[in-house]
Write a protein that holds these residues in place. Structure first.
Motif, mmCIF file in Angstrom:
data_model
loop_
_atom_site.group_PDB
_atom_site.id
_atom_site.type_symbol
_atom_site.label_atom_id
_atom_site.label_comp_id
_atom_site.label_asym_id
_atom_site.label_seq_id
_atom_site.Cartn_x
_atom_site.Cartn_y
_atom_site.Cartn_z
ATOM 1 N N GLN A 76 0.830 -1.219 0.000
ATOM 2 C CA GLN A 76 0.000 0.000 0.000
ATOM 3 C C GLN A 76 0.861 1.265 0.000
ATOM 4 N N ILE A 77 1.999 1.232 0.687
ATOM 5 C CA ILE A 77 2.896 2.409 0.647
ATOM 6 C C ILE A 77 3.419 2.588 -0.772
ATOM 7 N N SER A 78 3.754 1.463 -1.408
ATOM 8 C CA SER A 78 4.253 1.510 -2.776
ATOM 9 C C SER A 78 3.216 2.117 -3.725
ATOM 10 N N ILE A 79 1.969 1.689 -3.586
ATOM 11 C CA ILE A 79 0.911 2.197 -4.463
ATOM 12 C C ILE A 79 0.663 3.680 -4.189
ATOM 13 N N ARG A 80 0.578 4.038 -2.924
ATOM 14 C CA ARG A 80 0.243 5.424 -2.567
ATOM 15 C C ARG A 80 1.267 6.410 -3.098
ATOM 16 N N HIS A 81 2.545 6.020 -3.028
ATOM 17 C CA HIS A 81 3.590 6.973 -3.403
ATOM 18 C C HIS A 81 4.212 6.674 -4.771
ATOM 19 N N GLY A 82 3.714 5.635 -5.439
ATOM 20 C CA GLY A 82 4.250 5.314 -6.765
ATOM 21 C C GLY A 82 5.695 4.841 -6.730
ATOM 22 N N LEU A 83 6.048 4.055 -5.710
ATOM 23 C CA LEU A 83 7.427 3.572 -5.575
ATOM 24 C C LEU A 83 7.484 2.159 -6.134
ATOM 25 N N ARG A 84 8.027 2.012 -7.332
ATOM 26 C CA ARG A 84 7.899 0.734 -8.038
ATOM 27 C C ARG A 84 9.190 -0.053 -8.100
ATOM 28 N N GLY A 85 10.205 0.391 -7.391
ATOM 29 C CA GLY A 85 11.454 -0.361 -7.352
ATOM 30 C C GLY A 85 11.325 -1.586 -6.469
#
Lengths: 425, 87
Positions: free
Chosen positions: A143-152
């Motif tokens: 969810q943190i990845s989705i919210r902030h667009g962190l795709r690494g």
């Protein structure tokens, strides 16, 4: 190059945000009290430390609420704070060079409890479709990845209370490999539901006292078990070169990390916490005499306290280094504990104050550790943080403060304020 | 309950169900004919929505009515056709 902590997002029972947490922690405030999240009157243990004064529903998009456990809601808010504190707008980061690596100990128990209740009382068609992921260990990272667009690169580590430090170690490895430049890392927990409570009770180590000031007493003469808390910290860990290039403020570097696993019970071989600490010191290229303070695991269970005190004594000598357990005030936060202790150690370095171990007037005499029981002025340049997880996990990190101490924003400055700027919804 | 007494799915009920399933309902002017995907409802939101309709109306919601291009109008008519057929 190294890995530096440039952002801290704290949500703890003793304070939301850096300023509040640090003021109450250095004052030795404890948030341990009656568990209010559900009726615990018929349970043998009834004390907990809860995060109060923050309603996630006021700060998160409505669409996230039905699909998230409370621990995820708290993790999302902490990640917002961490990025704001780091002076980063996540949406502006190269999306595959930024990732999320958190720890989890139990997943979303409150959500899972509700859906299991629906399953057994009403039937499978009443189970929320979101249960498929909302309970899951990796859900905070996702969810943190989705919210902030962190795709690494990203993931989750599970090692009970030790996991929070393991997440930082794993995040540092991604930076070292050159895979990432920025990682949101740490841990956030909330298991204050009847099901979560049953799991805590099964450890057999909870304090069953009813006086909040006498329940969780790490290293104390009268230690009698521990008290669970909710909360944790999300930190921004950055490649040092990248951080320097953008002229970022660094709280300090993650100079050393190591983890060990204890031998099987009844093997006759000793536990390996000391080994974890030694390996972390080696990794940081320093010796015990370089360490200015130890942020201990502080289990609050006499035999575990004795084992940890022994490890510290063997490494540093009797009363050889200040030892503190600020989590005496927050309860044990499972995977959230290590990252909060890391934040506490960095804040101690910034402010020159070692926070006390709340409610513990003095350590048990035979331990021969220099337990910090009142706020203490100290020059902290290098600190050791220890964490143990139920089942044999031991982890240690060494933090090194920057040459120039960081100046914290004053409590009323907007530095620690919520921001949703740049958040991808 | 006999068939003729069975309530059917209308626009407002669907909005209520969507609000519970997704957390909020957008203010699209053309609610009935805006595809669910355009409102930002992903496949899991649609699964949750379908489960809630199935519970409330005791029908099964076929998977194809949940496709990205389906709209509130097409979903309502698929559900109501089943209710009528079940008589």
């Amino acid at each position: 190059m190294g890995a530096v902590i440039t952002g801290i997002g704290l949500l703890t029972p003793t304070g939301v945000g850096i300023a509040e947490y640090w003021a109450s922690t250095t004052a030795g405030t404890s948030a341990v009290g009656e568990l209010t999240r559900f009726d615990a009157s018929r349970y043998p243990a009834r004390l907990a430390a809860e995060v109060t004064g923050l309603d996630p529903a006021e700060h998160l998009p409505a669409r996230l609420l039905p699909q998230t456990d409370r621990m995820t809601q708290l993790a999302l808010l902490a990640s917002d704070r961490a990025f704001a504190d780091a002076g980063l707008v996540p949406a502006e980061l190269p999306e595959f060079r930024a990732g999320v690596l958190t720890a989890s100990s139990s997943g979303g128990f409150e959500f899972g409890h509700r859906e299991l209740h629906n399953l057994w009382s009403q039937g499978p068609q009443y189970v929320s479709a979101y249960q498929s992921f909302a309970w899951f260990y990796a859900v905070n990272s996702g969810q943190i990845s989705i919210r902030h667009g962190l795709r690494g690169a990203g993931g989750v580590v599970v090692a009970e209370q030790a996991g929070g430090l393991d997440a930082l170690g794993a995040a540092r490895r991604r930076l070292r490999d050159g895979e990432l430049e920025t990682v949101a890392t740490g841990g956030m927990e909330s298991s204050l539901s009847p099901w979560g409570w049953a799991a805590y009770l099964a450890s057999g180590r909870l304090s069953t006292r009813t006086d909040p000031a006498r329940a969780y007493l790490p290293f104390g003469e009268d230690a009698n078990g521990w008290v669970p808390g909710e909360g944790g910290a999300i930190l921004v860990l950055e490649d040092e070169t990248a951080a320097l290039a953008r002229n970022a403020r660094s709280y300090g570097s993650l100079a050393g990390y190591a983890s060990t696993f204890d031998p099987a019970p009844r093997s006759g071989r000793p536990p390996t916490l000391r080994r974890a600490a030694e390996l972390a010191l080696d990794d940081a290229g320093c010796s015990p005499s370089d360490i200015d303070a130890v942020f201990a695991d502080g289990a609050g269970v006499p035999e575990l306290d004795a084992a940890e005190a022994g490890a510290i004594r063997e490494l540093f000598g009797p009363d050889g280094v200040p030892v503190t357990v600020p989590k005496a005030g927050t309860g044990r936060l499972s995977s959230g504990a290590g990252p909060v202790d890391v934040a506490a150690a960095l804040l101690a370095a910034s402010t020159g104050v070692l926070p006390p171990t709340a409610n513990v007037p003095a350590p048990r005499a035979g331990y021969r550790i220099d337990l910090v029981t009142r706020p203490r002025t100290a020059r902290v340049r290098t600190a050791l943080v220890l964490a143990r997880g139920h089942g044999g996990f031991n982890s240690a990190v060494v933090l090194r403060a920057p040459a120039e101490p960081v100046r914290l924003a004053s409590p009323d400055s907007p530095g620690a304020a919520e921001t949703t700027e740049g958040v991808r919804r | 309950m006999t068939g003729s007494d069975r309530p059917t799915l209308d626009q407002n009920t669907l909005k209520e169900i969507l609000r519970a399933a997704a957390g909020e309902v957008g203010e699209e002017p053309d609610f009935l004919d805006t595809p669910f995907a355009e409102c930002g409802y992903d496949s899991i939101v649609m699964l949750e929505t379908a489960a809630r309709i199935e519970r409330e109306f005791k029908v099964s919601v076929p998977e194809e009515t949940l496709a990205a291009e389906s709209t509130p109008r097409s979903l309502i008519s698929a559900v109501n056709n089943q209710l009528i057929a079940a008589g």
